[in-house]
Scaffold this active site. Structure first.
Site, PDB file in Angstrom:
ATOM      1  CG  HIS A 120      -0.272  -0.240   2.523  1.00  0.00           C
ATOM      2  ND1 HIS A 120       0.063  -1.497   2.974  1.00  0.00           N
ATOM      3  CD2 HIS A 120       0.150   0.616   3.480  1.00  0.00           C
ATOM      4  CE1 HIS A 120       0.648  -1.414   4.151  1.00  0.00           C
ATOM      5  NE2 HIS A 120       0.732  -0.144   4.482  1.00  0.00           N
TER       6      HIS A 120
HETATM    7  P1  AMP Z   1       1.793   0.596   7.419  1.00  0.00           P
HETATM    8  O1  AMP Z   1       1.499  -0.867   7.287  1.00  0.00           O
HETATM    9  O2  AMP Z   1       2.672   0.938   8.574  1.00  0.00           O
HETATM   10  O3  AMP Z   1       2.344   1.202   6.137  1.00  0.00           O
HETATM   11  O4  AMP Z   1       0.438   1.370   7.674  1.00  0.00           O
HETATM   12  C1  AMP Z   1      -0.809   0.744   7.641  1.00  0.00           C
HETATM   13  C2  AMP Z   1      -1.865   1.835   7.626  1.00  0.00           C
HETATM   14  O5  AMP Z   1      -3.130   1.198   7.578  1.00  0.00           O
HETATM   15  C3  AMP Z   1      -1.870   2.736   8.841  1.00  0.00           C
HETATM   16  O6  AMP Z   1      -1.782   4.097   8.423  1.00  0.00           O
HETATM   17  C4  AMP Z   1      -3.214   2.429   9.530  1.00  0.00           C
HETATM   18  O7  AMP Z   1      -3.804   3.577  10.113  1.00  0.00           O
HETATM   19  C5  AMP Z   1      -4.050   1.907   8.399  1.00  0.00           C
HETATM   20  N1  AMP Z   1      -5.089   0.942   8.757  1.00  0.00           N
HETATM   21  C6  AMP Z   1      -5.082   0.034   9.762  1.00  0.00           C
HETATM   22  N2  AMP Z   1      -6.189  -0.750   9.701  1.00  0.00           N
HETATM   23  C7  AMP Z   1      -6.903  -0.327   8.629  1.00  0.00           C
HETATM   24  C8  AMP Z   1      -8.122  -0.727   8.043  1.00  0.00           C
HETATM   25  N3  AMP Z   1      -8.837  -1.761   8.535  1.00  0.00           N
HETATM   26  N4  AMP Z   1      -8.562  -0.067   6.933  1.00  0.00           N
HETATM   27  C9  AMP Z   1      -7.866   0.975   6.443  1.00  0.00           C
HETATM   28  N5  AMP Z   1      -6.697   1.403   6.956  1.00  0.00           N
HETATM   29  C10 AMP Z   1      -6.219   0.770   8.032  1.00  0.00           C
END
Ligand code: AMP
Ligand code: ZN
Length: 204
Positions: A120
């Site tokens: 992502h």
């Molecule tokens: P990272 O894996 O550190 O790059 O970041 C993961 C991102 O996903 C973080 O900014 C979280 O706030 C976000 N996040 C966590 N759970 C969900 C979810 N169920 N849906 C959308 N975003 C999420």
């Protein structure tokens, strides 16, 4: 499994990410959000753009490929065009938002060591004005070199045919002292940081 089915399973090309969205573990939750109409902002044949569920700034989105790709380390030369496409989707989203509010600034990129599965790309405004921004780890993950610009990742992939991440080096950045991304001031803790970045917001 009959022979035809087995062949298409083995040689059927990229696995759609939504096929893997059954797991209940928290690290797989992005796959569920990709299918949640309340979370999806836009999509096209290759990508889905969702709202970050815990936004760390006024505007915080994630752009994910539909193809199942667990992380940066799964990328190969064949993914260059996909990453370029994700980059373009991010730029287009940024343009939509800055057309409405020219004061906004954005960065788009990847956490070197993500916590969530399925590749992502973050698209995040640089105000960091959010109650979800609570910890030093949050701050450092978006404002230190732990946040790798999308263009930088594309460059790495083009030159090395892979993205190699030195986990130890990047994880150490999360523990570094707090530094303001605007003026390099060193607040002593998160409450002081939040108070400090508010002074920049009021100057905008
Ligand atoms: P990272 O894996 O550190 O790059 O970041 C993961 C991102 O996903 C973080 O900014 C979280 O706030 C976000 N996040 C966590 N759970 C969900 C979810 N169920 N849906 C959308 N975003 C999420
Ligand atoms: Zn500052």
């Amino acid at each position: 499994m009959d022979k035809m089915k087995r062949q298409s399973f083995m040689h059927g090309g990229p696995v759609p990410a939504k096929k893997a969205a059954t797991g209940g573990h928290w690290s797989m939750k992005l796959l569920q959000s990709m299918e949640d109409p309340n979370m999806v902002v836009e999509s096209d044949s290759l990508t889905v753009t969702i709202k970050d569920a815990f936004p760390k700034a006024k505007h915080h989105y994630l752009i994910l490929p539909k193809e199942s790709i667990s992380s940066l380390s799964s990328l190969t030369a064949k993914h260059v065009s996909l990453l370029e496409h994700m980059d373009e989707r991010g730029q287009s989203l940024t343009k939509q938002l800055t057309d409405k509010n020219p004061n906004l600034e954005f960065r788009q990129g990847y956490h070197a060591v993500p916590s969530m599965s399925q590749l992502h790309m973050h698209v995040i405004s640089q105000d960091f004005d959010s109650i979800c921004l609570k910890t030093k780890k949050h701050w450092n993950s978006f404002t230190s070199d732990f946040f790798i610009d999308s263009q930088q990742i594309i460059k790495m992939l083009k030159s090395q045919n892979k993205v190699e991440i030195d986990r130890g080096k990047y994880e150490a950045l999360l523990k570094a002292d707090l530094v303001c991304h605007r003026c390099k001031h060193n607040p002593k803790n998160m409450p002081a940081l939040v108070q400090h970045i508010n002074t920049h917001l009021s100057q905008q």
